[in-house]
Design an enzyme around this catalytic site. Structure first.
Site, PDB file in Angstrom:
ATOM      1  N   SER A  61      44.296  36.685  29.631  1.00  0.00           N
ATOM      2  CA  SER A  61      44.473  35.420  30.344  1.00  0.00           C
ATOM      3  C   SER A  61      43.159  34.788  30.792  1.00  0.00           C
ATOM      4  O   SER A  61      43.143  33.620  31.184  1.00  0.00           O
ATOM      5  CB  SER A  61      45.365  35.624  31.573  1.00  0.00           C
ATOM      6  OG  SER A  61      44.731  36.439  32.534  1.00  0.00           O
ATOM      7  N   LYS A 103      41.824  36.150  38.223  1.00  0.00           N
ATOM      8  CA  LYS A 103      42.005  34.729  37.900  1.00  0.00           C
ATOM      9  C   LYS A 103      40.859  33.919  38.480  1.00  0.00           C
ATOM     10  O   LYS A 103      40.070  34.411  39.291  1.00  0.00           O
ATOM     11  CB  LYS A 103      43.326  34.193  38.477  1.00  0.00           C
ATOM     12  CG  LYS A 103      44.582  34.908  38.009  1.00  0.00           C
ATOM     13  CD  LYS A 103      44.877  34.694  36.542  1.00  0.00           C
ATOM     14  CE  LYS A 103      46.141  35.441  36.124  1.00  0.00           C
ATOM     15  NZ  LYS A 103      46.322  35.450  34.656  1.00  0.00           N
TER      16      LYS A 103
END
Length: 259
Positions: A61, A103
């Site tokens: 991701s 993230k």
């Protein structure tokens, strides 16, 4: 009368003072170099262990910034130190149970975030340049409704927006996909395996406020490398000095005879 023969040989060593003093000085300097090198080398590792934590990123991701399986070093920080653009490590049970998540922070408490305007992420009305996204990819694969980030919370996205389960996957949660600052435990400074080096600064967020400063990783690396060089150099002094002494001895003139 019989002839008298004498044999004269060159002295084995030159003046005692200069040779011995030089040798002592070299030994002292080499010992000092080894001692200082050990302090820097071991101190660098201890410093790194106190300031940083290693993590392995299990998903794709954050590509291309961090590839699945990459080993990263993340500086231990307090959640209040987080700034826009930081790549952080956090835990939130509403996202994943008993696992760390990596993230990028794109908005902090008080910010208004949405996507997309002319194909770009918008924070507080400013279109954000995101050079860390995969080449040719969109800032988001779906429209993000305007979200007002509550104070003390963060809005986070993966750099690979197409497959990232980030804040956009939790927009229907009570906190509109945001995460508490207190959930953050570290900020990623570098990818160490493979050795891709320090993460690039997220300059697209500069107009919205100060960016985080890099941690002391470069200084720590310099200490470790410098310490290793001093240890090896200091340790090599003895063998090199002996070799040079043997070389000089081999070049001395042969004994001469007189009758």
């Amino acid at each position: 009368m019989g002839g008298e023969s004498t044999t004269r040989t060159a002295p084995r060593s030159g003046g005692r003072g200069t040779a011995q003093v030089g040798s002592r000085l070299g030994q002292r300097l080499s010992g000092l170099a080894v001692a200082l090198g050990l302090v820097l080398f071991l101190g660098g590792f201890v410093w790194a262990a106190v300031v940083y934590r290693p993590y392995t990123v299990p998903t794709s991701s954050m590509e291309p910034t961090i590839t699945m399986g990459d080993r990263v070093l993340a500086q231990r920080i307090d959640g209040n130190e987080v700034r826009r653009g930081d790549v952080v490590v956090f835990r939130d049970k509403s996202w994943v149970t008993n696992a760390n998540v990596v993230k990028r922070v794109v908005a902090v408490g008080g910010d208004t975030v949405s996507c997309c305007t002319d194909g770009k992420l918008t924070v507080n009305g400013k279109q954000i340049e995101e050079p860390y996204l995969p080449k040719g990819s969109l800032a988001e694969v779906k429209n993000i409704p305007t979200v007002k980030v509550p104070e003390g919370r963060l809005f986070l996205l993966g750099d690979e927006r197409r497959g990232s389960l980030d804040s956009t996957a939790h927009l229907t949660d009570a906190a509109s996909g945001t995460v508490s600052r207190n959930a953050v435990s570290a900020r990623v400074d570098a990818v160490i395996w493979p050795m891709n080096g320090m993460l690039k600064r997220p300059t697209g967020f500069e107009d919205l406020g100060a960016l985080s400063q890099p941690g002391p990783l470069r200084i720590i690396f310099s200490c470790v490398v410098g310490g290793a060089v001093l240890v090896l150099g200091g340790g090599a002094y003895g063998p090199i000095a002996k070799r040079m002494a043997r070389s000089r001895a081999g070049k001395r003139p042969e004994p001469t005879s007189a009758s």
